[in-house]
Enzyme design. Sequence first.
Site, PDB file in Angstrom:
ATOM      1  N   GLU A 348       0.894  -1.165   0.000  1.00  0.00           N
ATOM      2  CA  GLU A 348       0.000   0.000   0.000  1.00  0.00           C
ATOM      3  C   GLU A 348       0.924   1.204   0.000  1.00  0.00           C
ATOM      4  O   GLU A 348       1.513   1.559   1.024  1.00  0.00           O
ATOM      5  CB  GLU A 348      -0.914  -0.021   1.219  1.00  0.00           C
ATOM      6  CG  GLU A 348      -2.107   0.921   1.089  1.00  0.00           C
ATOM      7  CD  GLU A 348      -1.800   2.340   1.499  1.00  0.00           C
ATOM      8  OE1 GLU A 348      -1.626   3.183   0.589  1.00  0.00           O
ATOM      9  OE2 GLU A 348      -1.711   2.617   2.700  1.00  0.00           O
ATOM     10  N   CYS A 382      -2.718   8.781   3.644  1.00  0.00           N
ATOM     11  CA  CYS A 382      -2.575   7.983   2.419  1.00  0.00           C
ATOM     12  C   CYS A 382      -3.607   8.371   1.371  1.00  0.00           C
ATOM     13  O   CYS A 382      -3.292   8.497   0.183  1.00  0.00           O
ATOM     14  CB  CYS A 382      -2.693   6.492   2.738  1.00  0.00           C
ATOM     15  SG  CYS A 382      -1.356   5.856   3.765  1.00  0.00           S
TER      16      CYS A 382
END
Length: 631
Positions: A348, A382
């Site tokens: 990720e 993120c």
Amino acid sequence: MASTCEASAVHSGIAQIALKLFSADAQAADPAVTKVISILLLCTSIFFVIALHYVNKEWKLGRDIKLSLEALFQRVPDISGSINLPKVDGNDEKQGGTVNKPLSLIDPASPSLVQCYSPSSLSKIGTVPNLSAKEVSDMALRSKNAQQVWKSTTFAQRRRVLRTLQKYVVSHVDEICQLCAKDSGKTQVDALLGEILTTCEKIRTLLHHGETWLERSPREVNPMMMHKTAYVEYVPLGVLGIIAPWNYPFHNMLNHVLSGIFSGNGVVTKCSEHTSWSSMYFHNICRAALEENGFDPDLVQLCTGMAETGKALVECPHIDKIFFTGSPNVGRHVMKGAAPFLKPVVLELGGKDAMVFCDDVKLNEVIPWAMRGCFQNCGQNCCGVERLFVYESIAKDFINGIKDKVASMRQGCPLGDDVDCGAMVMDQQCDLIQALVDDALAKGAIVHCGGKRNTTTAGQFYQPTLLSGVTSEMRIWKEEVFGPIMCVVVVPGDNDDVCVNMVNDCPFGLGSSVYSASKSRALAIGSQFNTGMFTANDFGVNYLIQSLPFGGVKESGFGRFAGPEGLRSCCLERSMVIDRIPGVKTTIPGAIDYPMNTTQGMGFGKGLVELFYGDTLWGKVKAIVNLIRYG
């Protein structure tokens, strides 16, 4: 003889729960009233579960009742006495003046220790071990040994551990938020939204859906195999290695631990060297929840240290899979380290999420979303908004309506007075942001406010910045900022197709959102984005819906966590085939048994092909004849 109205222990217990909910005196209640209250509460609970079942057809009524009763009657231990969270005092954080030089993470006089400091004051708050490869291997081996027992636990036992964690978190919200604020510089509200809320929802989702997601998955069989039963089972992999980032120390500490242990694995986490101080305390919460429920706390391990410690975790032979969250550059190093061992990885990585405001939006409604999307956690998010696409006809009004809000954002110690935007966890990130802003200015962008470090405090602060006139020639168009910068991009001609092309002109592809008065228009635009996640008329809720997989494409990485896909990625997906009918077994026909007779074998095989895959009835009849002839 006892009174017929005397309440049983069960009725009394249920009634006490109800009375406590309304702050009433449970001891003073009449037995008859107690019995009535308990029956009403049970009936209400059952009605509520049934109603939810019919609202969401995917929910299973039997499962819901079982889990509700489990939560109601099976109490979990309180681990508060086993956890010693440090008391956080904001007074030592309130330091004014010019920016001081941050501490070196490694003290040359003590290279075996990592120094921890508060990014909002640069004051030293502790040290943690800088672990060697041998120490990492020993930790992984302890987790592996504990996992041999843990993998055989029931889902009810695993839920009990998670409920113990949940109980502690809910009763210690302030303390956890304060630790996050001190170690990562975020505001306490940002900590509540990004650390507490997401973690609690992760636990709730696993408690409610986890067992269902890991149940055997039946698969259809073909006519040739009608005497067989086929399914996929999800088996624990063993020990998961987690390399967690620094932006959300509490949630990142627990996120993969929760899914890892619920799926029957051991978990070894390498936390960031920038937020190791709080991670040590958060890790102890996980160990205490296991130990208080009678399980080996060595199932979960925490590695602290620098890059070499993370490298050792990736290459450790006791680790069966790596989950990494961080930058694309480091992600490539993780892949390289895992490749010689053919060790699977989930990456990720970065994000450059787009938020689109179409020409039909109401500015007073979307401006708060732009503020939250860009400045949540000081932009260190993120799935934070790094590109704000505003349609041309409303762009000027949007900038005029938002610049004062950005300019008035307060910065400072998150443990002191009210602040809107916290500190940067890494000092070097401020330098990167400045380089991106300077490059944009040199190429024609306009800074309406901010655009430089905040030198009025002692910590690592960068001013909330509003930047417009951003174009594709600028570095900031394609490079991840990870800071408090609102980049406004004008969509010429209010053209939806042009907007789609502009959004997709990016090496990243994590999340995205479109705001429009027309839901169908928002969906039509967003469905063309090359991103792993999309939201219409909302921001960031993909992650709060933990039944959805989280992840992206391109430079944003691959693989998923959260949702059934994420939970199952912690497992070996094993295909299983067994006999369906007792006493009926498969034998190898003589026509294809050894020693081989080519004429007989080919005749029999072609008969099978024609019987099961031919498209004429007469062909199938001939196939049966051939099977009899050659079989």
